[in-house]
Design an enzyme around this catalytic site. Sequence first.
Site, PDB file in Angstrom:
ATOM      1  N   ASN A  37       0.839  -1.197   0.000  1.00  0.00           N
ATOM      2  CA  ASN A  37       0.000   0.000   0.000  1.00  0.00           C
ATOM      3  C   ASN A  37       0.878   1.253   0.000  1.00  0.00           C
ATOM      4  O   ASN A  37       0.577   2.240   0.663  1.00  0.00           O
ATOM      5  CB  ASN A  37      -0.933  -0.024   1.232  1.00  0.00           C
ATOM      6  CG  ASN A  37      -1.995   1.059   1.169  1.00  0.00           C
ATOM      7  OD1 ASN A  37      -2.357   1.521   0.084  1.00  0.00           O
ATOM      8  ND2 ASN A  37      -2.472   1.491   2.324  1.00  0.00           N
ATOM      9  N   ASP A  60       7.928  -8.524   3.586  1.00  0.00           N
ATOM     10  CA  ASP A  60       6.743  -8.624   4.434  1.00  0.00           C
ATOM     11  C   ASP A  60       7.245  -8.902   5.848  1.00  0.00           C
ATOM     12  O   ASP A  60       8.013  -9.845   6.057  1.00  0.00           O
ATOM     13  CB  ASP A  60       5.884  -9.782   3.898  1.00  0.00           C
ATOM     14  CG  ASP A  60       4.623  -9.998   4.712  1.00  0.00           C
ATOM     15  OD1 ASP A  60       4.530  -9.486   5.852  1.00  0.00           O
ATOM     16  OD2 ASP A  60       3.737 -10.707   4.209  1.00  0.00           O
ATOM     17  N   PHE A  82       4.888   0.464  11.956  1.00  0.00           N
ATOM     18  CA  PHE A  82       3.698   0.989  11.279  1.00  0.00           C
ATOM     19  C   PHE A  82       2.994  -0.078  10.447  1.00  0.00           C
ATOM     20  O   PHE A  82       1.796   0.059  10.177  1.00  0.00           O
ATOM     21  CB  PHE A  82       4.091   2.096  10.282  1.00  0.00           C
ATOM     22  CG  PHE A  82       4.620   3.364  10.889  1.00  0.00           C
ATOM     23  CD1 PHE A  82       3.770   4.295  11.459  1.00  0.00           C
ATOM     24  CD2 PHE A  82       5.984   3.643  10.875  1.00  0.00           C
ATOM     25  CE1 PHE A  82       4.255   5.476  11.996  1.00  0.00           C
ATOM     26  CE2 PHE A  82       6.479   4.828  11.411  1.00  0.00           C
ATOM     27  CZ  PHE A  82       5.608   5.742  11.974  1.00  0.00           C
ATOM     28  N   SER A 126      -4.109   3.435  17.441  1.00  0.00           N
ATOM     29  CA  SER A 126      -5.152   4.327  16.915  1.00  0.00           C
ATOM     30  C   SER A 126      -6.156   4.643  18.007  1.00  0.00           C
ATOM     31  O   SER A 126      -6.417   3.814  18.887  1.00  0.00           O
ATOM     32  CB  SER A 126      -5.870   3.618  15.764  1.00  0.00           C
ATOM     33  OG  SER A 126      -7.085   4.268  15.462  1.00  0.00           O
ATOM     34  N   TYR A 150     -10.529  -4.126  12.280  1.00  0.00           N
ATOM     35  CA  TYR A 150      -9.324  -3.290  12.292  1.00  0.00           C
ATOM     36  C   TYR A 150      -9.014  -2.839  13.714  1.00  0.00           C
ATOM     37  O   TYR A 150      -7.887  -2.989  14.217  1.00  0.00           O
ATOM     38  CB  TYR A 150      -9.524  -2.082  11.359  1.00  0.00           C
ATOM     39  CG  TYR A 150      -8.584  -0.932  11.636  1.00  0.00           C
ATOM     40  CD1 TYR A 150      -7.233  -1.027  11.324  1.00  0.00           C
ATOM     41  CD2 TYR A 150      -9.054   0.241  12.228  1.00  0.00           C
ATOM     42  CE1 TYR A 150      -6.374   0.021  11.599  1.00  0.00           C
ATOM     43  CE2 TYR A 150      -8.201   1.297  12.498  1.00  0.00           C
ATOM     44  CZ  TYR A 150      -6.860   1.181  12.190  1.00  0.00           C
ATOM     45  OH  TYR A 150      -6.021   2.218  12.474  1.00  0.00           O
ATOM     46  N   LYS A 154      -5.782  -3.587  16.485  1.00  0.00           N
ATOM     47  CA  LYS A 154      -4.989  -2.581  17.220  1.00  0.00           C
ATOM     48  C   LYS A 154      -5.061  -2.857  18.719  1.00  0.00           C
ATOM     49  O   LYS A 154      -4.042  -2.820  19.426  1.00  0.00           O
ATOM     50  CB  LYS A 154      -5.504  -1.162  16.917  1.00  0.00           C
ATOM     51  CG  LYS A 154      -5.212  -0.681  15.512  1.00  0.00           C
ATOM     52  CD  LYS A 154      -3.715  -0.490  15.266  1.00  0.00           C
ATOM     53  CE  LYS A 154      -3.413   0.010  13.873  1.00  0.00           C
ATOM     54  NZ  LYS A 154      -1.978  -0.058  13.523  1.00  0.00           N
ATOM     55  N   GLY A 292     -21.488   3.495  12.717  1.00  0.00           N
ATOM     56  CA  GLY A 292     -20.309   3.371  13.584  1.00  0.00           C
ATOM     57  C   GLY A 292     -19.634   4.687  13.919  1.00  0.00           C
ATOM     58  O   GLY A 292     -18.668   4.715  14.684  1.00  0.00           O
ATOM     59  N   ASP A 293     -20.109   5.813  13.351  1.00  0.00           N
ATOM     60  CA  ASP A 293     -19.469   7.110  13.622  1.00  0.00           C
ATOM     61  C   ASP A 293     -19.965   7.714  14.939  1.00  0.00           C
ATOM     62  O   ASP A 293     -21.166   7.727  15.206  1.00  0.00           O
ATOM     63  CB  ASP A 293     -19.772   8.110  12.500  1.00  0.00           C
ATOM     64  CG  ASP A 293     -18.796   8.014  11.348  1.00  0.00           C
ATOM     65  OD1 ASP A 293     -17.818   7.242  11.454  1.00  0.00           O
ATOM     66  OD2 ASP A 293     -19.006   8.713  10.332  1.00  0.00           O
TER      67      ASP A 293
HETATM   68  N1  UFG Z   1     -16.787  12.084   6.845  1.00  0.00           N
HETATM   69  C1  UFG Z   1     -17.683  12.608   5.926  1.00  0.00           C
HETATM   70  N2  UFG Z   1     -17.538  12.234   4.621  1.00  0.00           N
HETATM   71  C2  UFG Z   1     -16.579  11.394   4.186  1.00  0.00           C
HETATM   72  C3  UFG Z   1     -15.665  10.874   5.125  1.00  0.00           C
HETATM   73  C4  UFG Z   1     -15.802  11.236   6.449  1.00  0.00           C
HETATM   74  O1  UFG Z   1     -18.583  13.374   6.287  1.00  0.00           O
HETATM   75  O2  UFG Z   1     -16.525  11.097   2.979  1.00  0.00           O
HETATM   76  C5  UFG Z   1     -16.896  12.494   8.239  1.00  0.00           C
HETATM   77  C6  UFG Z   1     -17.120  11.357   9.215  1.00  0.00           C
HETATM   78  O3  UFG Z   1     -18.502  11.068   9.352  1.00  0.00           O
HETATM   79  C7  UFG Z   1     -16.481  11.892  10.482  1.00  0.00           C
HETATM   80  C8  UFG Z   1     -15.334  12.766   9.955  1.00  0.00           C
HETATM   81  O4  UFG Z   1     -15.673  13.077   8.618  1.00  0.00           O
HETATM   82  O5  UFG Z   1     -17.394  12.735  11.166  1.00  0.00           O
HETATM   83  C9  UFG Z   1     -14.002  12.079   9.972  1.00  0.00           C
HETATM   84  O6  UFG Z   1     -14.102  10.827   9.302  1.00  0.00           O
HETATM   85  P1  UFG Z   1     -12.813   9.994   8.888  1.00  0.00           P
HETATM   86  O7  UFG Z   1     -13.289   8.775   8.154  1.00  0.00           O
HETATM   87  O8  UFG Z   1     -11.839  10.871   8.204  1.00  0.00           O
HETATM   88  O9  UFG Z   1     -12.158   9.622  10.281  1.00  0.00           O
HETATM   89  P2  UFG Z   1     -12.738   8.738  11.479  1.00  0.00           P
HETATM   90  O10 UFG Z   1     -12.644   9.585  12.696  1.00  0.00           O
HETATM   91  O11 UFG Z   1     -14.023   8.109  11.166  1.00  0.00           O
HETATM   92  O12 UFG Z   1     -11.678   7.556  11.470  1.00  0.00           O
HETATM   93  C10 UFG Z   1     -10.406   7.744  12.004  1.00  0.00           C
HETATM   94  C11 UFG Z   1      -9.387   6.822  11.353  1.00  0.00           C
HETATM   95  C12 UFG Z   1      -9.707   5.388  11.613  1.00  0.00           C
HETATM   96  C13 UFG Z   1      -9.911   5.172  13.063  1.00  0.00           C
HETATM   97  C14 UFG Z   1     -10.943   6.141  13.601  1.00  0.00           C
HETATM   98  C15 UFG Z   1     -11.164   6.048  15.080  1.00  0.00           C
HETATM   99  O13 UFG Z   1      -9.351   7.044   9.974  1.00  0.00           O
HETATM  100  O14 UFG Z   1      -8.626   4.586  11.179  1.00  0.00           O
HETATM  101  O15 UFG Z   1     -10.504   7.477  13.349  1.00  0.00           O
HETATM  102  O16 UFG Z   1     -10.043   6.427  15.741  1.00  0.00           O
HETATM  103  F1  UFG Z   1     -10.352   3.909  13.263  1.00  0.00           F
END
Ligand code: UFG
Length: 343
Positions: A37, A60, A82, A126, A150, A154, A292-293
């Site tokens: 990646n 790897d 990482f 994370s 995921y 962690k 899940g948000d």
């Molecule tokens: N969001 C949008 N549109 C998008 C993507 C995200 O509105 O296309 C919003 C999400 O709902 C959230 C915010 O933007 O409110 C941030 O979202 P991200 O996906 O950028 O980040 P997250 O906080 O959901 O996820 C991050 C890391 C994950 C980790 C998570 C919890 O990317 O790896 O924090 O720690 F698991």
Amino acid sequence: MSSTVLVTGGLGYIGSHTVVALIEAGHRPVIVDDLSNSSIAVLDAIASLTGTRPTFCQLDVADRGALTAVFDDENIDSVIHFAGLKAVGESVEHPLRYYVTNYGATLSLLSEMMAQGVHDLVFSSSATVYGVTETVPIDEDAPLGAINPYGATKLGIEGMLEDVASTGGWRIALLRYFNPVGAHPSGAIGEDPAGIPNNLMPYLMQVAVGRREQLMVFGDDYDTPDGTGIRDYIHVMDLAEGHLAALDHLREGCRAFNLGTGAGASVLDVLAAASLAVGEAIPYVIAPRRAGDAACVYADVTRARSELDFSATRTLEEMCVDHWRWQSLHPYGFAGPDTVESL
Ligand code: UFG
């Protein structure tokens, strides 16, 4: 003091910025990465940015024999780990892939470190280990819980490292990242996600550069001032410096640290700052909430400040300006338009 630091996944987004910071601080990074990646072009970019071409081995981390050869050859003092898979959605679809890859690499690495008598480790964890929480700011003693495979890897690796450290002689830091964004200010390295980005900043920057039509804002009915989700965005250069601070302050045992700014920004805040950086409005629509948000997530950063002497200093504006510089210089990342999956 200069030391030789093995950096697994050192050509990835956070790894590459940390390698630059290590070189600038006078350390000798040795990068291992399987390029699953990441791009070999990152190595050239690091070399031109720093004037130093770090040792690189394509392997790897789960390949114990290959890892042994690196330890035998390179006189490793410490490790920053990482390497691993990191896409939440993919982990739900392919859980076994996440358990096999993330656990496999860490077990191989720890076994080799044990065999070689190398006991200093900084682990890329994370804030996902806190699960969905209602209480902010989140400190390191907050309840832990994974809500997807995921996150489970962690959390599982953190537990593994605590068990290993409890045997004595190990010095381990678990770095719980909040939301890394931004890029090196040169624009020469940055985040280059494969496929459709999951995260807010890379997605909206791909909209800005014309690769995607519009951002979907996942929910505007949260219990936050503007109704959109709040997160703790941290500039990747600050995050890289946080790894150096962790390395410098390692001490006996296993200790977790939040790496964030301690402040939250909403999706609409980020959109506004990014639009300013780009110089035009970034199109968006309001869409349903994403499963899940959480409404609001930001770090209590007291422990990193007091024990690592580390505080993030870069603003949301700098995060957007630097991310945009990288994105506009590399609209299709390192691979170019022909090899990149489109909309
Ligand atoms: N969001 C949008 N549109 C998008 C993507 C995200 O509105 O296309 C919003 C999400 O709902 C959230 C915010 O933007 O409110 C941030 O979202 P991200 O996906 O950028 O980040 P997250 O906080 O959901 O996820 C991050 C890391 C994950 C980790 C998570 C919890 O990317 O790896 O924090 O720690 F698991």
